[in-house]
Design a protein around this motif. Structure first.
Motif, PDB file in Angstrom:
ATOM      1  N   UNK A  64     -51.618   0.255 -27.623  1.00  0.00           N
ATOM      2  CA  UNK A  64     -51.914   0.803 -26.293  1.00  0.00           C
ATOM      3  C   UNK A  64     -51.657  -0.263 -25.239  1.00  0.00           C
ATOM      4  N   UNK A  65     -52.047  -1.515 -25.520  1.00  0.00           N
ATOM      5  CA  UNK A  65     -51.835  -2.601 -24.566  1.00  0.00           C
ATOM      6  C   UNK A  65     -50.346  -2.874 -24.374  1.00  0.00           C
ATOM      7  N   UNK A  66     -49.563  -2.756 -25.451  1.00  0.00           N
ATOM      8  CA  UNK A  66     -48.113  -2.927 -25.336  1.00  0.00           C
ATOM      9  C   UNK A  66     -47.513  -1.828 -24.469  1.00  0.00           C
ATOM     10  N   UNK A  67     -48.001  -0.602 -24.686  1.00  0.00           N
ATOM     11  CA  UNK A  67     -47.458   0.522 -23.933  1.00  0.00           C
ATOM     12  C   UNK A  67     -47.819   0.432 -22.447  1.00  0.00           C
ATOM     13  N   UNK A  68     -49.018  -0.065 -22.159  1.00  0.00           N
ATOM     14  CA  UNK A  68     -49.410  -0.263 -20.763  1.00  0.00           C
ATOM     15  C   UNK A  68     -48.411  -1.179 -20.062  1.00  0.00           C
ATOM     16  N   UNK A  69     -47.990  -2.239 -20.756  1.00  0.00           N
ATOM     17  CA  UNK A  69     -47.057  -3.199 -20.167  1.00  0.00           C
ATOM     18  C   UNK A  69     -45.683  -2.595 -19.919  1.00  0.00           C
ATOM     19  N   UNK A  70     -45.316  -1.581 -20.721  1.00  0.00           N
ATOM     20  CA  UNK A  70     -43.989  -0.977 -20.592  1.00  0.00           C
ATOM     21  C   UNK A  70     -44.005   0.226 -19.648  1.00  0.00           C
ATOM     22  N   UNK A  89     -28.879 -12.358 -10.160  1.00  0.00           N
ATOM     23  CA  UNK A  89     -30.122 -12.015 -10.861  1.00  0.00           C
ATOM     24  C   UNK A  89     -30.353 -12.949 -12.046  1.00  0.00           C
ATOM     25  N   UNK A  90     -29.302 -13.179 -12.828  1.00  0.00           N
ATOM     26  CA  UNK A  90     -29.431 -14.030 -14.014  1.00  0.00           C
ATOM     27  C   UNK A  90     -29.774 -15.464 -13.621  1.00  0.00           C
ATOM     28  N   UNK A  91     -29.122 -15.958 -12.593  1.00  0.00           N
ATOM     29  CA  UNK A  91     -29.397 -17.324 -12.137  1.00  0.00           C
ATOM     30  C   UNK A  91     -30.842 -17.463 -11.651  1.00  0.00           C
ATOM     31  N   UNK A  92     -31.385 -16.367 -11.117  1.00  0.00           N
ATOM     32  CA  UNK A  92     -32.763 -16.382 -10.639  1.00  0.00           C
ATOM     33  C   UNK A  92     -33.788 -16.146 -11.742  1.00  0.00           C
ATOM     34  N   UNK A  93     -33.304 -15.957 -12.959  1.00  0.00           N
ATOM     35  CA  UNK A  93     -34.211 -15.793 -14.094  1.00  0.00           C
ATOM     36  C   UNK A  93     -34.838 -14.421 -14.194  1.00  0.00           C
ATOM     37  N   UNK A  94     -34.118 -13.372 -13.791  1.00  0.00           N
ATOM     38  CA  UNK A  94     -34.695 -12.022 -13.815  1.00  0.00           C
ATOM     39  C   UNK A  94     -35.195 -11.608 -15.204  1.00  0.00           C
ATOM     40  N   UNK A  95     -34.410 -11.786 -16.272  1.00  0.00           N
ATOM     41  CA  UNK A  95     -34.917 -11.372 -17.593  1.00  0.00           C
ATOM     42  C   UNK A  95     -36.214 -12.086 -17.969  1.00  0.00           C
ATOM     43  N   UNK A  96     -36.269 -13.377 -17.696  1.00  0.00           N
ATOM     44  CA  UNK A  96     -37.468 -14.152 -18.023  1.00  0.00           C
ATOM     45  C   UNK A  96     -38.659 -13.725 -17.160  1.00  0.00           C
ATOM     46  N   UNK A  97     -38.380 -13.395 -15.901  1.00  0.00           N
ATOM     47  CA  UNK A  97     -39.442 -12.964 -14.986  1.00  0.00           C
ATOM     48  C   UNK A  97     -40.014 -11.622 -15.423  1.00  0.00           C
ATOM     49  N   UNK A  98     -39.135 -10.695 -15.853  1.00  0.00           N
ATOM     50  CA  UNK A  98     -39.587  -9.394 -16.345  1.00  0.00           C
ATOM     51  C   UNK A  98     -40.454  -9.578 -17.589  1.00  0.00           C
ATOM     52  N   UNK A  99     -39.992 -10.447 -18.491  1.00  0.00           N
ATOM     53  CA  UNK A  99     -40.755 -10.752 -19.701  1.00  0.00           C
ATOM     54  C   UNK A  99     -42.149 -11.268 -19.349  1.00  0.00           C
ATOM     55  N   UNK A 100     -42.192 -12.208 -18.413  1.00  0.00           N
ATOM     56  CA  UNK A 100     -43.453 -12.825 -18.014  1.00  0.00           C
ATOM     57  C   UNK A 100     -44.384 -11.807 -17.359  1.00  0.00           C
ATOM     58  N   UNK A 101     -43.823 -10.945 -16.511  1.00  0.00           N
ATOM     59  CA  UNK A 101     -44.632  -9.941 -15.818  1.00  0.00           C
ATOM     60  C   UNK A 101     -45.220  -8.933 -16.793  1.00  0.00           C
ATOM     61  N   UNK A 102     -44.420  -8.468 -17.740  1.00  0.00           N
ATOM     62  CA  UNK A 102     -44.908  -7.486 -18.702  1.00  0.00           C
ATOM     63  C   UNK A 102     -45.957  -8.095 -19.629  1.00  0.00           C
ATOM     64  N   UNK A 103     -45.783  -9.357 -19.987  1.00  0.00           N
ATOM     65  CA  UNK A 103     -46.794 -10.028 -20.804  1.00  0.00           C
ATOM     66  C   UNK A 103     -48.098 -10.156 -20.040  1.00  0.00           C
ATOM     67  N   UNK A 104     -47.991 -10.428 -18.728  1.00  0.00           N
ATOM     68  CA  UNK A 104     -49.191 -10.542 -17.897  1.00  0.00           C
ATOM     69  C   UNK A 104     -49.939  -9.214 -17.852  1.00  0.00           C
ATOM     70  N   UNK A 105     -49.193  -8.103 -17.779  1.00  0.00           N
ATOM     71  CA  UNK A 105     -49.832  -6.781 -17.783  1.00  0.00           C
ATOM     72  C   UNK A 105     -50.553  -6.542 -19.104  1.00  0.00           C
ATOM     73  N   UNK A 106     -49.900  -6.885 -20.218  1.00  0.00           N
ATOM     74  CA  UNK A 106     -50.529  -6.712 -21.522  1.00  0.00           C
ATOM     75  C   UNK A 106     -51.792  -7.569 -21.642  1.00  0.00           C
ATOM     76  N   UNK A 107     -51.697  -8.828 -21.218  1.00  0.00           N
ATOM     77  CA  UNK A 107     -52.850  -9.728 -21.314  1.00  0.00           C
ATOM     78  C   UNK A 107     -54.026  -9.208 -20.504  1.00  0.00           C
TER      79      UNK A 107
END
Length: 274
Positions: A167-173, A246-264
């Motif tokens: 459920x926590x994973x799904x909340x993040x997605x 977007x890639x130079x600005x770290x978009x994939x890493x930022x999305x990863x970090x944001x979704x992990x923050x939601x799960x946490x």
């Protein structure tokens, strides 16, 4: 669909969305009852959908076989205790749409190992385009599970999860996900206005582009999303330049970090409501 009585404890936006979907899909309005402290929302639901309404949670629960707990997370345990004190809950199944409240504390508040399904719908459910992640406790019967599936399928797609932790994973997605897209669209609209489009034009351009892109994903389910992106990206062209930025600005890493923050945060909320 079966003629089971469904009670909604709480008459907010999510309850309204589910009720609208049920009625639109042929569920008998007379077999739906909503309970809420104030009459304003109840009167609106009764007028629009011709369902039963009451200001008494106990009365609503007593009539129902499936009870949807659609109150704020901090109220879940007190509502469960109220119902347990005044209603025979033996044959009832509960569906909780409250984020951050695990099954164990709800069963504790109900006073026994009640059949409980945790459900995490998202806000596009209000348009019938939602995603609902669902997890059933061991006490839930197959018939109860099927009824809950029909309940949430009325407002979008249903994904049954193999563990409550998912459920926590799904909340993040998908639970928090609509806001991610809104934030991106908001930034695009702001830049479109900076480029000279008025607010109405900028919004129309951004929302139609987002809608079209999403529909292309839906209509090309056999294609990887990465392939659809590549199909729009000409070598050395404007799209490639934007995507490189977007890639130079770290978009994939930022999305990863944001979704992990939601799960946490979802995990922390469950601890707070334990």
């Amino acid at each position: 669909m079966s003629k089971n009585i469904i009670a909604f404890i709480g008459a907010g936006n999510m309850s309204r969305a589910i009720i609208a979907g049920l009625v639109a899909n042929g569920y008998p309005a007379k077999n739906i009852i909503a309970a809420n402290p104030g009459m304003g929302k109840l009167e609106a639901l009764q007028q629009e959908f011709n369902i039963q309404v009451t200001q008494d949670n106990v009365q609503a629960c007593a009539q129902a076989e499936l009870v949807v707990l659609a109150v704020k997370p901090h109220l879940i345990q007190s509502v469960c205790q109220q119902l347990a004190a005044d209603v025979d809950l033996t044959l009832k199944c509960f569906v909780s749409v409250a984020a951050g409240v695990n099954i164990a504390p709800m069963q504790s508040a109900l006073g026994f190992a009640a059949p409980i399904i945790r459900c995490m719908p998202n806000t596009p459910s209000q348009l019938g385009l939602g995603v609902s992640g669902m997890f059933a406790s061991n006490e839930v019967s197959e018939e109860q599970k099927q009824l809950a599936s029909r309940l949430m399928a009325s407002v979008g797609i249903v994904q049954w999860l193999s563990s409550e932790a998912q459920i926590d994973d799904l909340i993040a997605v998908s639970g928090s996900g609509p806001a991610y897209f809104f934030a991106f669209m908001e930034a695009m609209q702001a830049k479109a206005m900076a480029l000279g489009f008025d607010k109405q034009q900028a919004r129309a351009l951004v929302q139609q582009t987002a809608l079209g892109a999403a529909q292309m994903v839906v209509e090309n389910s056999g294609e990887e999303i990465a392939t659809l992106r590549e199909n729009v990206t000409s070598k050395g062209g404007t799209t490639q330049q934007a995507l490189m930025t977007f890639a130079d600005g770290g978009l994939p890493q930022l999305v990863d970090k944001a979704m992990q923050a939601a799960k946490d945060r979802a995990i922390d909320m469950a601890k707070d409501n334990a």
